[in-house]
Design an enzyme around this catalytic site. Sequence first.
Site, PDB file in Angstrom:
ATOM      1  N   CYS A 111     -81.901 -29.907  24.442  1.00 26.54           N
ATOM      2  CA  CYS A 111     -81.293 -29.827  25.781  1.00 26.54           C
ATOM      3  C   CYS A 111     -79.826 -29.408  25.751  1.00 26.54           C
ATOM      4  O   CYS A 111     -79.370 -28.662  26.628  1.00 26.54           O
ATOM      5  CB  CYS A 111     -81.476 -31.132  26.540  1.00 26.54           C
ATOM      6  SG  CYS A 111     -80.811 -32.594  25.741  1.00 26.54           S
ATOM      7  N   ASP A 345     -80.872 -28.754  35.318  1.00 28.66           N
ATOM      8  CA  ASP A 345     -81.511 -29.630  34.342  1.00 28.66           C
ATOM      9  C   ASP A 345     -82.390 -28.815  33.394  1.00 28.66           C
ATOM     10  O   ASP A 345     -83.310 -28.120  33.849  1.00 28.66           O
ATOM     11  CB  ASP A 345     -82.356 -30.662  35.101  1.00 28.66           C
ATOM     12  CG  ASP A 345     -82.917 -31.750  34.198  1.00 28.66           C
ATOM     13  OD1 ASP A 345     -82.742 -31.654  32.970  1.00 28.66           O
ATOM     14  OD2 ASP A 345     -83.535 -32.690  34.729  1.00 28.66           O
ATOM     15  N   HIS A 347     -84.437 -30.096  31.247  1.00 28.49           N
ATOM     16  CA  HIS A 347     -85.566 -30.928  30.829  1.00 28.49           C
ATOM     17  C   HIS A 347     -86.847 -30.610  31.591  1.00 28.49           C
ATOM     18  O   HIS A 347     -87.471 -31.486  32.188  1.00 28.49           O
ATOM     19  CB  HIS A 347     -85.216 -32.407  30.981  1.00 28.49           C
ATOM     20  CG  HIS A 347     -84.048 -32.835  30.177  1.00 28.49           C
ATOM     21  ND1 HIS A 347     -82.753 -32.772  30.655  1.00 28.49           N
ATOM     22  CD2 HIS A 347     -83.963 -33.330  28.917  1.00 28.49           C
ATOM     23  CE1 HIS A 347     -81.921 -33.203  29.722  1.00 28.49           C
ATOM     24  NE2 HIS A 347     -82.618 -33.551  28.665  1.00 28.49           N
TER      25      HIS A 347
END
Length: 458
Positions: A111, A345, A347
């Site tokens: 990430c 994000d 993720h």
Amino acid sequence: MEATGTDEVDKLKTKFISAWNNMKYSWVLKTKTYFSRNSPVLLLGKCYHFKYEDEDKTLPAESGCTIEDHVIAGNVEEFRKDFISRIWLTYREEFPQIEGSALTTDCGWGCTLRTGQMLLAQGLILHFLGRAWTWPDALNIENSDSESWTSHTVKKFTASFEASLSGERELKTPTISLKETIGKYSDDHEMRNEVYHRKIISWFGDSPLALFGLHQLIEYGKKSGKKAGDWYGPAVVAHILRKAVEEARHPDLQGITIYVAQDCTVYNSDVIDKQSASMTSDNADDKAVIILVPVRLGGERTNTDYLEFVKGILSLEYCVGIIGGKPKQSYYFAGFQDDSLIYMDPHYCQSFVDVSIKDFPLETFHCPSPKKMSFRKMDPSCTIGFYCRNVQDFERASEEITKMLKFSSKEKYPLFTFVNGHSRDYDFTSTTTNEEDLFSEDEKKQLKRFSTEEFVLL
């Protein structure tokens, strides 16, 4: 024979873990992001106001965000288009195997590399396209609703697990093609912008040949003791990005460089030297520079006294975002409203896209809806990024940022400083770098220190 059996077990284990992570990080709960109509929204130096206009007007469901009191007006559509136009880089699955490992996905560990890629991508957009650029097709991206999203994830997990066991890969069919998009453009300038848009995204493709792709970044990370599957902190990623840009041999990238601050200090002469390195009789232009400043906004937790500073930074036209997050998760911070940070994000696990294909699909590289997070939840470790087009731009930016640092600092010392002169003038001598080794001994020591001090990212 026994060793071969062990290797097969390890490969099967890796594939099973990859399949599990693909399910885990694809199972995203779809929630609306609420924005107030009473406060401005700042996105990478641009300000938007969602003002009262029509009581009965509500935000379209596909936008993924809602304005309080069921009111939208002002620059809502402009904000959405601007946000969606930023390049979004997320977990991917079933890309070419990373050398030295059995990994074909970065789910669960990549990430911070992805948020670092997003920051660099924004710097490249400023460099080649400018801050005013937006993607013409941005508002054509639709969000899936919760039901279809969940059912899609279940099917994706089943297919991913079966493909992991069989070693097969299923490629997505492009939905927005180059011919379709280029056909919409009315002049050569728009055509040029679309070519650079695609070119920038292709540099971040998940293949060994992509200049700033995951495979290349991991190779540079090996010089600091990192390997595929390890966790990377914001400061380590800053140095990896610097090396990636310095080693890029693409003709279009010879006019840009990266400088990483040393111990929260930007040495002005060192920056200008890097910008002037390419100045010859044939090329009198100085380089653009992306300045990366690794900082800590507190001890174990983020000090709320730094909120105004972070908001001030994200309000600057020079800002290309912040590599940060909350404990155990890295996010790319690009703006704020009130005391909440706006972010992208990484993720979410998406399928591999082959960017070497001429008309590769673009929509999975653009985030359809923003997310917000309270500043109080932010992890103190982060890396701040700025872009300066030339030496004059850098000098102007350093003066403006210095004023902001002094104004926002309630403590005796600011978070970081701009200092005249070279680092060597302050006894920061560097060991000569071996041509075969990308990091000097001093840099290796710094990177090891960053690796031990920073939070673990999952």
